[in-house]
Design an enzyme around this catalytic site. Sequence first.
Site, PDB file in Angstrom:
ATOM      1  N   ASP A 373       0.536  -9.378   8.962  1.00 55.36           N
ATOM      2  CA  ASP A 373      -0.341  -8.737   7.987  1.00 55.36           C
ATOM      3  C   ASP A 373      -0.955  -9.879   7.166  1.00 55.36           C
ATOM      4  O   ASP A 373      -0.283 -10.873   6.915  1.00 55.36           O
ATOM      5  CB  ASP A 373       0.507  -7.821   7.097  1.00 55.36           C
ATOM      6  CG  ASP A 373      -0.330  -7.192   6.009  1.00 55.36           C
ATOM      7  OD1 ASP A 373      -1.341  -6.571   6.344  1.00 55.36           O
ATOM      8  OD2 ASP A 373       0.006  -7.352   4.822  1.00 55.36           O
ATOM      9  N   ASP A 584       4.589  -7.194   4.248  1.00 50.33           N
ATOM     10  CA  ASP A 584       5.280  -7.175   2.947  1.00 50.33           C
ATOM     11  C   ASP A 584       5.047  -5.920   2.127  1.00 50.33           C
ATOM     12  O   ASP A 584       5.749  -5.683   1.165  1.00 50.33           O
ATOM     13  CB  ASP A 584       4.844  -8.390   2.120  1.00 50.33           C
ATOM     14  CG  ASP A 584       3.445  -8.199   1.547  1.00 50.33           C
ATOM     15  OD1 ASP A 584       2.593  -7.627   2.260  1.00 50.33           O
ATOM     16  OD2 ASP A 584       3.196  -8.598   0.399  1.00 50.33           O
ATOM     17  N   ASP A 588       2.768  -1.458   5.124  1.00 48.54           N
ATOM     18  CA  ASP A 588       3.237  -2.049   6.381  1.00 48.54           C
ATOM     19  C   ASP A 588       4.479  -1.333   6.912  1.00 48.54           C
ATOM     20  O   ASP A 588       4.887  -1.572   8.035  1.00 48.54           O
ATOM     21  CB  ASP A 588       3.601  -3.533   6.181  1.00 48.54           C
ATOM     22  CG  ASP A 588       2.416  -4.347   5.679  1.00 48.54           C
ATOM     23  OD1 ASP A 588       1.282  -3.987   6.035  1.00 48.54           O
ATOM     24  OD2 ASP A 588       2.616  -5.312   4.932  1.00 48.54           O
TER      25      ASP A 588
END
Length: 697
Positions: A373, A584, A588
């Site tokens: 990400d 994080d 996600d």
Amino acid sequence: MKHSHMHDHDIGGVQELKKIKIKLIVSIVITSLLMIGSMIPFDLSMVKNETVILLVATWLLAILKNKLVMLLLATIVQFWVGWKYYILAWQGLKKGKTNMFTLIALGTSVAYFYSLIAVLFESWFIKHGIPTYVYFEASSAIITFILMGSFLEARAKGRASSAIKELMNLQPQKARVLRDTGWVEIPVDDVQGGDIILIKPGEKIPVDGVIVEGDSSINESMVTGESIPVHKQKGAMVIGATVNLSGSFQMKATKVGTDTVLAQIINLVKKAQSSKVPIQNFVDVVSAYFVPAVIIAAIIAAIVWGVFGPEPKVVYSIVGAVSVLIIACPCALGLATPTSIMVAVSRGAKEGMLIKDARVFELGRKINVVVFDKTGTVTEGRQSVKDFRFVRDLSVFKNVEVDKVLDVKKYILSVIYTVEQLSGHPVSDAVIKYIGKPAFILQAKQFKAVSGLGVSAEVDGHHIAIGSEQLMEQEGVSVQEVQKCKLQWAEHARSISFVSIDKKLVAFFCLADTIRKEVKDTIARLKKMHIESVMITGDNEVSAAAVAKEVGISRFFARVLPEEKESYVKKLKSEGNIVAMVGDGINDAPALASADVGIAIGSGTDIALESADVALLQNNIALVPEIIMLSKVTMRNIWQNLAWAFGYNIVLIPVAAGLLYPLFGIMLSPMLAGAAMSFSSLSVVLNALRLKRVSLK
């Protein structure tokens, strides 16, 4: 979305774990006592100087060596701690299958009941010259080690359900709804679609909806992962559980209960967690063939000794069969996997990787795609000033003291500092950090935060505005002079903050999210290991491409909505890849849960940490390749253990059955069989301990 049902489910898991933990502690204590009693040699003549401590120790040892005491202790482990294995073995047999539990139940029962008979009929055994050695410590050790494996597994499952509880807690419990009598506080579960809800500054938004009056800045980082607050006006969509920062507004509820974004995220996490495949228990598969073979070997040994053996035939027959079953007992087998996993998990924790599921080792070694990400993972998720420039013409000041005009640039920086320190915005924090200590101490009046655009104030009688291009447009300030710079910076994923004094542009900042220093090396290391890195982000293509290029990632997905991240992970999996996801934020969580291995970084939200299989405690993504290396060495270690455990059984079963007796007169007594079994277990443990020192670089 009711909370009570989930809570009950969670309590069930916690209680199950507590039960296993209590049984495990009892089992470890009893097994240790039995080991002391059976393995420490004891002879009163050895006691030379009779100190109190020595006498007490001798007395305790005498008690532990008493076979009736051993019987009592072993009975607790065999039938209270180990009862579950009898049930599991019986369930298998009802379906006509033998498994690891059949061998555990059979092996421990043979060791226990042989010992029980040896205690009850000791004089008969002695009379017929049969050794009266007991195997209580062997049966207890097997049950203890196998239970340790069950405990680790149950703990991993318990963590999964607490992830969902964390998500539940994000939603506010109450909502302020408009009724005929005015504003009324009601439980969130009672909010209906179409209700008008009042949201004050600092409050969480209860459900999804549309702003019908007012405007505000909203922190949506828990859903989008983007750290910069979003300005929302009338007609804008807002998401339940995000935080209202500045203004007060009214919203109309559009999605409530199980339709909200948060509820859908919870659902995705639930589904992804339950769909994970546990390690296909290799030991079970082999046990299906191994168990019947052992039983047949024991029966053949008993018959052959009973027919062809020397007198007393019955004795040799019993000794042969019991030796085979004790040698075959899966102590080393049961230890092979949990011991390696325990050592690997503690090694991981020492390095800063909290591994929460044994599946990580099975799948980690096969990973060939790692999805990162962007915000908060590849980048730090906080803005910093990359460049700062003044415009060419700074003759904007009249009526300012002479010494300040002489150092116009320092004065402008002091003005910017004075205004920005009144704002709590991440961009303001970055600007203050960049300027450092101001040269002039000034006072700002009439400070105003223009939601989502910037700030304005009066300093020394001058009107100051700092913020985006839209703010400059509102102020009537021309930014034509910096167009070229603006285009150039956009290519590097950088945003611009303009500074105007008395409606004239004086300076501008270029800001960007800071890329983590270890990212480049990590991507390069993964490439060396033939693992592809992919980046996923909600940002636009231009800024995504700039970040990807800088860190060495060739494939990325941009403009990905939070709820779409999971489908991108699934798409990569459907191409036949074993996928790790590193993230994080809460947004996600579903992607972390549906990846083969989910890796959350420590600065992220608790929920991301909970729904992942691995949490990186030091916020350091350089540990990602180390997880893969640890998986590889751990699985290799497990295979070595299994090979040793099976190899030892295959070689020693014929010896236990008495194959060497006709040739060499060697008969493996049950006592030696027990010792050989302990040696096998010890070698498995020692091999597993090598994982503590193995290099992961």
